[in-house]
Design a protein around this motif. Sequence first.
Motif, PDB file in Angstrom:
ATOM      1  N   ILE A   1       0.873  -1.177   0.000  1.00 31.63           N
ATOM      2  CA  ILE A   1       0.000   0.000   0.000  1.00 31.63           C
ATOM      3  C   ILE A   1       0.911   1.228   0.000  1.00 31.63           C
ATOM      4  O   ILE A   1       1.874   1.286   0.770  1.00 31.63           O
ATOM      5  N   LEU A   2       0.604   2.193  -0.864  1.00 30.48           N
ATOM      6  CA  LEU A   2       1.354   3.455  -0.860  1.00 30.48           C
ATOM      7  C   LEU A   2       0.475   4.532  -0.243  1.00 30.48           C
ATOM      8  O   LEU A   2      -0.614   4.811  -0.753  1.00 30.48           O
ATOM      9  N   LEU A   3       0.952   5.134   0.830  1.00 30.04           N
ATOM     10  CA  LEU A   3       0.234   6.246   1.450  1.00 30.04           C
ATOM     11  C   LEU A   3       1.025   7.527   1.203  1.00 30.04           C
ATOM     12  O   LEU A   3       2.236   7.478   1.000  1.00 30.04           O
ATOM     13  N   GLY A   4       0.357   8.650   1.316  1.00 29.57           N
ATOM     14  CA  GLY A   4       1.073   9.910   1.191  1.00 29.57           C
ATOM     15  C   GLY A   4       0.166  10.977   0.635  1.00 29.57           C
ATOM     16  O   GLY A   4      -0.875  10.667   0.043  1.00 29.57           O
ATOM     17  N   PRO A   5       0.544  12.239   0.809  1.00 31.04           N
ATOM     18  CA  PRO A   5      -0.299  13.331   0.322  1.00 31.04           C
ATOM     19  C   PRO A   5      -0.380  13.325  -1.203  1.00 31.04           C
ATOM     20  O   PRO A   5       0.487  12.752  -1.872  1.00 31.04           O
ATOM     21  N   PRO A   6      -1.408  13.996  -1.755  1.00 31.53           N
ATOM     22  CA  PRO A   6      -1.444  14.149  -3.204  1.00 31.53           C
ATOM     23  C   PRO A   6      -0.160  14.858  -3.608  1.00 31.53           C
ATOM     24  O   PRO A   6       0.277  15.791  -2.931  1.00 31.53           O
ATOM     25  N   GLY A   7       0.484  14.388  -4.670  1.00 28.21           N
ATOM     26  CA  GLY A   7       1.706  15.066  -5.127  1.00 28.21           C
ATOM     27  C   GLY A   7       2.980  14.514  -4.520  1.00 28.21           C
ATOM     28  O   GLY A   7       4.070  14.963  -4.853  1.00 28.21           O
ATOM     29  N   ALA A   8       2.870  13.497  -3.659  1.00 24.30           N
ATOM     30  CA  ALA A   8       4.087  12.907  -3.081  1.00 24.30           C
ATOM     31  C   ALA A   8       4.769  11.994  -4.098  1.00 24.30           C
ATOM     32  O   ALA A   8       5.891  11.567  -3.878  1.00 24.30           O
ATOM     33  N   GLY A   9       4.071  11.695  -5.180  1.00 21.76           N
ATOM     34  CA  GLY A   9       4.670  10.844  -6.220  1.00 21.76           C
ATOM     35  C   GLY A   9       4.169   9.411  -6.156  1.00 21.76           C
ATOM     36  O   GLY A   9       4.797   8.515  -6.725  1.00 21.76           O
TER      37      GLY A   9
ATOM     38  N   ILE B   1      -5.910  22.076  -4.890  1.00 24.34           N
ATOM     39  CA  ILE B   1      -4.780  21.357  -4.284  1.00 24.34           C
ATOM     40  C   ILE B   1      -4.781  21.613  -2.776  1.00 24.34           C
ATOM     41  O   ILE B   1      -4.616  20.695  -1.969  1.00 24.34           O
ATOM     42  N   LYS B   2      -4.996  22.879  -2.399  1.00 24.92           N
ATOM     43  CA  LYS B   2      -4.993  23.219  -0.965  1.00 24.92           C
ATOM     44  C   LYS B   2      -6.111  22.471  -0.240  1.00 24.92           C
ATOM     45  O   LYS B   2      -5.934  21.994   0.877  1.00 24.92           O
ATOM     46  N   LYS B   3      -7.269  22.379  -0.883  1.00 23.04           N
ATOM     47  CA  LYS B   3      -8.400  21.651  -0.280  1.00 23.04           C
ATOM     48  C   LYS B   3      -8.030  20.174  -0.119  1.00 23.04           C
ATOM     49  O   LYS B   3      -8.275  19.558   0.923  1.00 23.04           O
ATOM     50  N   ARG B   4      -7.425  19.588  -1.155  1.00 15.60           N
ATOM     51  CA  ARG B   4      -7.059  18.164  -1.094  1.00 15.60           C
ATOM     52  C   ARG B   4      -6.055  17.915   0.029  1.00 15.60           C
ATOM     53  O   ARG B   4      -6.129  16.905   0.726  1.00 15.60           O
ATOM     54  N   LEU B   5      -5.121  18.857   0.182  1.00 14.20           N
ATOM     55  CA  LEU B   5      -4.124  18.706   1.250  1.00 14.20           C
ATOM     56  C   LEU B   5      -4.781  18.768   2.627  1.00 14.20           C
ATOM     57  O   LEU B   5      -4.428  18.006   3.533  1.00 14.20           O
ATOM     58  N   GLU B   6      -5.746  19.682   2.755  1.00 12.47           N
ATOM     59  CA  GLU B   6      -6.446  19.829   4.045  1.00 12.47           C
ATOM     60  C   GLU B   6      -7.201  18.533   4.382  1.00 12.47           C
ATOM     61  O   GLU B   6      -7.109  18.011   5.490  1.00 12.47           O
ATOM     62  N   VAL B   7      -7.909  17.992   3.380  1.00 14.71           N
ATOM     63  CA  VAL B   7      -8.653  16.736   3.572  1.00 14.71           C
ATOM     64  C   VAL B   7      -7.679  15.627   3.971  1.00 14.71           C
ATOM     65  O   VAL B   7      -7.912  14.870   4.920  1.00 14.71           O
ATOM     66  N   TYR B   8      -6.567  15.572   3.265  1.00 10.89           N
ATOM     67  CA  TYR B   8      -5.563  14.536   3.528  1.00 10.89           C
ATOM     68  C   TYR B   8      -5.053  14.612   4.974  1.00 10.89           C
ATOM     69  O   TYR B   8      -4.987  13.611   5.679  1.00 10.89           O
ATOM     70  N   LYS B   9      -4.712  15.852   5.390  1.00 12.93           N
ATOM     71  CA  LYS B   9      -4.104  16.006   6.726  1.00 12.93           C
ATOM     72  C   LYS B   9      -5.081  15.638   7.842  1.00 12.93           C
ATOM     73  O   LYS B   9      -4.670  15.161   8.890  1.00 12.93           O
ATOM     74  N   ASN B  10      -6.371  15.897   7.593  1.00  9.01           N
ATOM     75  CA  ASN B  10      -7.370  15.549   8.619  1.00  9.01           C
ATOM     76  C   ASN B  10      -7.439  14.047   8.853  1.00  9.01           C
ATOM     77  O   ASN B  10      -7.863  13.603   9.906  1.00  9.01           O
ATOM     78  N   GLU B  11      -7.088  13.271   7.852  1.00 10.59           N
ATOM     79  CA  GLU B  11      -7.323  11.823   7.937  1.00 10.59           C
ATOM     80  C   GLU B  11      -6.063  10.994   8.169  1.00 10.59           C
ATOM     81  O   GLU B  11      -6.148   9.872   8.646  1.00 10.59           O
ATOM     82  N   VAL B  12      -4.896  11.543   7.795  1.00  9.42           N
ATOM     83  CA  VAL B  12      -3.737  10.666   7.667  1.00  9.42           C
ATOM     84  C   VAL B  12      -3.206  10.103   8.993  1.00  9.42           C
ATOM     85  O   VAL B  12      -2.730   8.966   9.039  1.00  9.42           O
ATOM     86  N   SER B  13      -3.320  10.893  10.082  1.00 12.85           N
ATOM     87  CA  SER B  13      -2.670  10.424  11.314  1.00 12.85           C
ATOM     88  C   SER B  13      -3.283   9.109  11.817  1.00 12.85           C
ATOM     89  O   SER B  13      -2.559   8.230  12.302  1.00 12.85           O
ATOM     90  N   SER B  14      -4.608   8.948  11.634  1.00 15.06           N
ATOM     91  CA  SER B  14      -5.224   7.693  12.091  1.00 15.06           C
ATOM     92  C   SER B  14      -4.734   6.509  11.248  1.00 15.06           C
ATOM     93  O   SER B  14      -4.563   5.397  11.758  1.00 15.06           O
ATOM     94  N   LEU B  15      -4.469   6.773   9.974  1.00 15.28           N
ATOM     95  CA  LEU B  15      -3.973   5.696   9.103  1.00 15.28           C
ATOM     96  C   LEU B  15      -2.546   5.312   9.477  1.00 15.28           C
ATOM     97  O   LEU B  15      -2.199   4.127   9.525  1.00 15.28           O
TER      98      LEU B  15
END
Length: 221
Positions: free
Chosen positions: A4-12, A168-182
Amino acid sequence: MRIILLGPPGAGKGTQAKKLAESLKIAHISTGDILRQNVKEGTTLGKEAKDFMERGLLVPDELMSKMLSDRFSQADIKKGFILDGYPRNFAQALTLEEIFKQRNLDVDMVVYLDSSDAVIIQRLSGRLVCSTCGANFHITNMPPKKNGICDKCSGSLFQRTDDKEETIKKRLEVYKNEVSSLIKYYQDKNKLYRLVADGDAGIVLNEIVALTKKLHDSLKV
Ligand code: AMP
C-alpha cells in the motif's frame, strides 16, 4: 508482494506505483485512475464521483468500497499488487481489511511517502497527464519533448481539473485531517515504512525497491 502506498497528493505515489508495478510485475491499483476512467466514460459511478473530485473532496466511502471490492475480484490481484490512493481514512482501512479477509490476503508493507506542502503545490500545479496512457509530466521538472504531446504514446497532455492551486490546498487539508489515524493503524500492525519523497523520483524509487528486497529476504527466512 502486496504493497500500500500512502502519502499526500503530489508525493509521487502514482509515478512510483507505476514503476514498481512494472518492475515487480504486479498489478497497479490507483483508485484515482479508476475514478477518472469512470468519469471519462460517463458511468453511474463516474457521474456520482465527478463533483466530489472536482472540489478536492473524498468520494463517499460506500462508492469506494464497492469499486474496490470489484477491483479485488479480478484475477491479476493474485500475482501481487500495489495499491495507490486507498485507504484515505480510517473507515477505508477497515473496509480494506475486510476485503483482504474475504480473499485470504494480507498486506506485506505500507510505504508512507512524505512531502512538504511547498513541494506538493509546485509539483501538482505544473503536472501534465497523458489522456491516452496516463503518463505524468511536469511543465518544468519533467517537460515532454514536444509541447502538449506524450513522449511515450503521442497522446495529448492535459492538466487535471483538481490540480488548480485552490483545489490542491483543499485536497491537502482533507488529507491532513485523515492521515494520522492511518499512520497509527499501520504502525500498530508493524507494517509502516516512512520515506521522505521531496527529492528526485529515481532516488525515492531505489529506496522503495531496497525496502521490498529487505522485506522479501526477511519473509524467506
Ligand atoms: P488521486 O488521483 O489519488 O489524487 O485522486 C483524485 C481524486 O479522486 C481525489 O481527490 C478524490 O476525490 C478521489 N479519490 C481517489 N481515491 C479515493 C479514495 N480512496 N476515497 C475517496 N476519494 C478518492
